[in-house]
Design an enzyme around this catalytic site. Structure first.
Site, PDB file in Angstrom:
ATOM      1  N   CYS A 183       0.817  -1.233   0.000  1.00 18.50           N
ATOM      2  CA  CYS A 183       0.000   0.000   0.000  1.00 18.50           C
ATOM      3  C   CYS A 183       0.846   1.276   0.000  1.00 18.50           C
ATOM      4  O   CYS A 183       0.400   2.318  -0.465  1.00 18.50           O
ATOM      5  CB  CYS A 183      -0.928   0.015   1.205  1.00 18.50           C
ATOM      6  SG  CYS A 183      -1.959  -1.436   1.258  1.00 18.50           S
TER       7      CYS A 183
ATOM      8  N   HIS B  96      -3.751   7.056   0.983  1.00 22.05           N
ATOM      9  CA  HIS B  96      -4.014   5.740   0.392  1.00 22.05           C
ATOM     10  C   HIS B  96      -5.455   5.378   0.733  1.00 22.05           C
ATOM     11  O   HIS B  96      -5.877   5.490   1.892  1.00 22.05           O
ATOM     12  CB  HIS B  96      -3.026   4.726   0.975  1.00 22.05           C
ATOM     13  CG  HIS B  96      -3.481   3.317   0.840  1.00 22.05           C
ATOM     14  ND1 HIS B  96      -3.898   2.788  -0.360  1.00 22.05           N
ATOM     15  CD2 HIS B  96      -3.603   2.316   1.760  1.00 22.05           C
ATOM     16  CE1 HIS B  96      -4.256   1.529  -0.172  1.00 22.05           C
ATOM     17  NE2 HIS B  96      -4.088   1.215   1.098  1.00 22.05           N
TER      18      HIS B  96
ATOM     19  N   ASN C 238     -10.042  -0.576  -2.415  1.00 27.48           N
ATOM     20  CA  ASN C 238      -8.631  -0.367  -2.082  1.00 27.48           C
ATOM     21  C   ASN C 238      -7.779  -0.915  -3.232  1.00 27.48           C
ATOM     22  O   ASN C 238      -7.715  -2.129  -3.430  1.00 27.48           O
ATOM     23  CB  ASN C 238      -8.347  -1.100  -0.763  1.00 27.48           C
ATOM     24  CG  ASN C 238      -6.891  -1.004  -0.331  1.00 27.48           C
ATOM     25  OD1 ASN C 238      -6.015  -0.674  -1.120  1.00 27.48           O
ATOM     26  ND2 ASN C 238      -6.649  -1.309   0.933  1.00 27.48           N
TER      27      ASN C 238
HETATM   28  O1  UT7 Z   1      -4.353  -1.059   2.912  1.00 28.52           O
HETATM   29  C1  UT7 Z   1      -4.729  -1.601   4.151  1.00 28.52           C
HETATM   30  C2  UT7 Z   1      -5.840  -2.572   3.855  1.00 28.52           C
HETATM   31  N1  UT7 Z   1      -6.600  -3.043   4.963  1.00 28.52           N
HETATM   32  C3  UT7 Z   1      -7.520  -2.318   5.621  1.00 28.52           C
HETATM   33  O2  UT7 Z   1      -7.705  -1.151   5.433  1.00 28.52           O
HETATM   34  C4  UT7 Z   1      -8.348  -3.072   6.627  1.00 28.52           C
HETATM   35  C5  UT7 Z   1      -8.465  -2.398   7.954  1.00 28.52           C
HETATM   36  N2  UT7 Z   1      -9.487  -3.075   8.721  1.00 28.52           N
HETATM   37  C6  UT7 Z   1     -10.797  -2.798   8.595  1.00 28.52           C
HETATM   38  O3  UT7 Z   1     -11.148  -1.865   7.891  1.00 28.52           O
HETATM   39  C7  UT7 Z   1     -11.794  -3.601   9.372  1.00 28.52           C
HETATM   40  O4  UT7 Z   1     -11.135  -4.356  10.343  1.00 28.52           O
HETATM   41  C8  UT7 Z   1     -12.668  -4.524   8.440  1.00 28.52           C
HETATM   42  C9  UT7 Z   1     -13.513  -3.696   7.495  1.00 28.52           C
HETATM   43  C10 UT7 Z   1     -11.752  -5.471   7.650  1.00 28.52           C
HETATM   44  C11 UT7 Z   1     -13.567  -5.382   9.312  1.00 28.52           C
HETATM   45  O5  UT7 Z   1     -14.369  -4.558  10.141  1.00 28.52           O
HETATM   46  P1  UT7 Z   1     -14.562  -4.884  11.680  1.00 28.52           P
HETATM   47  O6  UT7 Z   1     -15.452  -3.862  12.223  1.00 28.52           O
HETATM   48  O7  UT7 Z   1     -13.193  -5.031  12.279  1.00 28.52           O
HETATM   49  O8  UT7 Z   1     -15.335  -6.259  11.607  1.00 28.52           O
HETATM   50  P2  UT7 Z   1     -14.960  -7.675  12.234  1.00 28.52           P
HETATM   51  O9  UT7 Z   1     -13.824  -8.290  11.490  1.00 28.52           O
HETATM   52  O10 UT7 Z   1     -14.832  -7.511  13.709  1.00 28.52           O
HETATM   53  O11 UT7 Z   1     -16.252  -8.481  11.916  1.00 28.52           O
HETATM   54  C12 UT7 Z   1     -17.533  -8.113  12.471  1.00 28.52           C
HETATM   55  C13 UT7 Z   1     -18.542  -9.081  11.934  1.00 28.52           C
HETATM   56  C14 UT7 Z   1     -18.149 -10.528  12.098  1.00 28.52           C
HETATM   57  O12 UT7 Z   1     -19.315 -11.270  12.418  1.00 28.52           O
HETATM   58  P3  UT7 Z   1     -19.618 -11.713  13.943  1.00 28.52           P
HETATM   59  O13 UT7 Z   1     -18.447 -12.546  14.333  1.00 28.52           O
HETATM   60  O14 UT7 Z   1     -19.709 -10.434  14.710  1.00 28.52           O
HETATM   61  O15 UT7 Z   1     -20.905 -12.446  13.826  1.00 28.52           O
HETATM   62  C15 UT7 Z   1     -17.699 -10.921  10.717  1.00 28.52           C
HETATM   63  O16 UT7 Z   1     -17.841 -12.293  10.459  1.00 28.52           O
HETATM   64  O17 UT7 Z   1     -18.754  -8.871  10.531  1.00 28.52           O
HETATM   65  C16 UT7 Z   1     -18.628 -10.111   9.845  1.00 28.52           C
HETATM   66  N3  UT7 Z   1     -18.106  -9.856   8.510  1.00 28.52           N
HETATM   67  C17 UT7 Z   1     -18.904  -9.605   7.460  1.00 28.52           C
HETATM   68  N4  UT7 Z   1     -20.238  -9.542   7.330  1.00 28.52           N
HETATM   69  C18 UT7 Z   1     -20.724  -9.242   6.108  1.00 28.52           C
HETATM   70  C19 UT7 Z   1     -16.826  -9.796   8.113  1.00 28.52           C
HETATM   71  N5  UT7 Z   1     -16.771  -9.504   6.800  1.00 28.52           N
HETATM   72  C20 UT7 Z   1     -18.045  -9.365   6.369  1.00 28.52           C
HETATM   73  C21 UT7 Z   1     -18.622  -9.081   5.115  1.00 28.52           C
HETATM   74  N6  UT7 Z   1     -19.961  -9.021   5.036  1.00 28.52           N
HETATM   75  N7  UT7 Z   1     -17.886  -8.831   4.018  1.00 28.52           N
END
Ligand code: UT7
Length: 331
Positions: A112, A257, A288
């Site tokens: 990135c 980014h 991204n």
């Molecule tokens: O260049 C750098 C690139 N990377 C990034 O920028 C990523 C940085 N991280 C993030 O932006 C966030 O951590 C994410 C967007 C990846 C995830 O958001 P979060 O608020 O940390 O969600 P989480 O991983 O804690 O997941 C919350 C829930 C989970 O379900 P349960 O366990 O609460 O029932 C996941 O299974 O959301 C679920 N989940 C989804 N649901 C629908 C995870 N991905 C998805 C999805 N659609 N695509």
């Protein structure tokens, strides 16, 4: 002597994948993706295209704006997470497509942060008087490395394909060019955002088992990436502004980014900047695109008239590696 951006171009593949299209592939929803990332759609490359193919139209546009022909290029810098092949690098393939045999081509792989790192490398060559016309392309095809099943949904919905390119040239104009660049890496977090295979640690480095285990797909510890991003982005922006001797109040636009809208909002908040006015975002259209995201965003900001000659810009990135960095640029 400073390096300035004399030309800029971008290109994204034709195929648009909306959040509704992602819903057809996995258990996700437009609401979840929009709320967590700000993304509405992204572009996926067609089979047969490599990052050099996406970079070519962007490079041609940047060259045209700089009034240069491919033959005028002294050096190609090519940033990508994965080139057309494991080897040689994508820069060599772009050299082939531009039909400029003999012109040196250098790949950089810092994910990135590739655009900020590449800018620092180009700046060094120009300030040292080694090269005059540098073509710097950042191009990513990430769709092939996404696990498009529900198992991979936390990562797969975030990334898209695309390319941006700039031409850098020397200038003696005090009110123009790359003024400061600050770069960092912390390999302790290398495995928090990675593609594990093919790996030279495995011999053979590609087997049916490796494919079955999905080691050739992107994996991410999203929460840890988020946590580090929202502290490292503001810190390195402050560091670059201090090195440039420019107060925050002079910054016309921050072009971060495009990792995630929530990260950009948190960064704006921590720097006490107004998101809508000072921090640029176009992640809703492209997702991204890793190292291509800054040149794509900068290109659109310029076309929208949000950047004018002499304006102070901050370009900043954080991502896999972890790597991060910022550049202060007078347009
Ligand atoms: O260049 C750098 C690139 N990377 C990034 O920028 C990523 C940085 N991280 C993030 O932006 C966030 O951590 C994410 C967007 C990846 C995830 O958001 P979060 O608020 O940390 O969600 P989480 O991983 O804690 O997941 C919350 C829930 C989970 O379900 P349960 O366990 O609460 O029932 C996941 O299974 O959301 C679920 N989940 C989804 N649901 C629908 C995870 N991905 C998805 C999805 N659609 N695509």
């Amino acid at each position: 002597m400073r390096a300035y951006i004399a030309g800029i171009g971008m290109h994204v593949p034709e195929k648009v994948m909306t959040n509704a299209d992602m819903e057809k592939l996995m258990d996700t929803s437009d609401e979840w993706i929009t709320e967590r990332s700000g993304i509405k759609e992204r572009h996926f490359a067609a089979p047969g295209d490599g990052p050099s193919d996406l970079a070519l139209p962007a490079a041609r546009e940047a060259l045209e704006m700089a009034n240069l022909a491919p033959e005028d290029i002294d050096l190609i810098i090519f940033s990508t997470i994965a080139g057309d092949y494991m080897l040689p690098g994508g820069g060599c393939i772009l050299n082939e497509l531009l039909n400029i045999p003999g012109t040196p081509a250098l790949d950089i792989r810092v994910q990135c942060s590739g655009f900020v790192y590449g800018l620092a490398v180009a700046r060094g060559f120009i300030e040292a008087g080694i090269y005059k016309n540098i073509l710097f392309a950042a191009s990513e095809i990430q769709s092939v490395a996404l696990d498009l099943r529900t198992e991979g949904r936390d990562t797969a919905v975030l990334f898209g394909d695309g390319a941006g390119a700039v031409v850098l040239q020397p200038t003696e104009d005090e009110n123009r060019g790359v003024i400061a660049t600050k770069l960092h890496a912390d390999g302790r977090y290398a495995r928090d955002l990675m593609v594990e295979a093919p790996s030279t640690r495995d011999n053979p480095w590609l087997t049916p088992e490796i494919l079955e285990q999905n080691k050739h797909k992107i994996t991410m510890n999203g929460r840890n990436v988020f946590k580090h991003a929202i502290t490292k982005f503001p810190a390195v922006i402050r560091e670059a502004l201090e090195a440039a001797g420019i107060p925050k109040s002079d910054v016309k636009l921050v072009v971060p980014h495009q990792a995630n809208l929530r990260i950009s909002e948190a960064v704006a908040n921590r720097l006490d900047l107004t998101m809508h006015e000072v921090v640029y975002s176009n992640i809703h259209k492209y997702g991204n695109t890793t190292s291509a995201s800054i040149p794509i965003a900068l290109y659109e900001a310029v076309k929208e008239g949000r950047v004018n000659r002499g304006d102070t810009l901050v370009l900043a990135a954080f991502g896999s590696g972890f790597t991060w960095g910022a550049a202060v640029v007078k347009w």
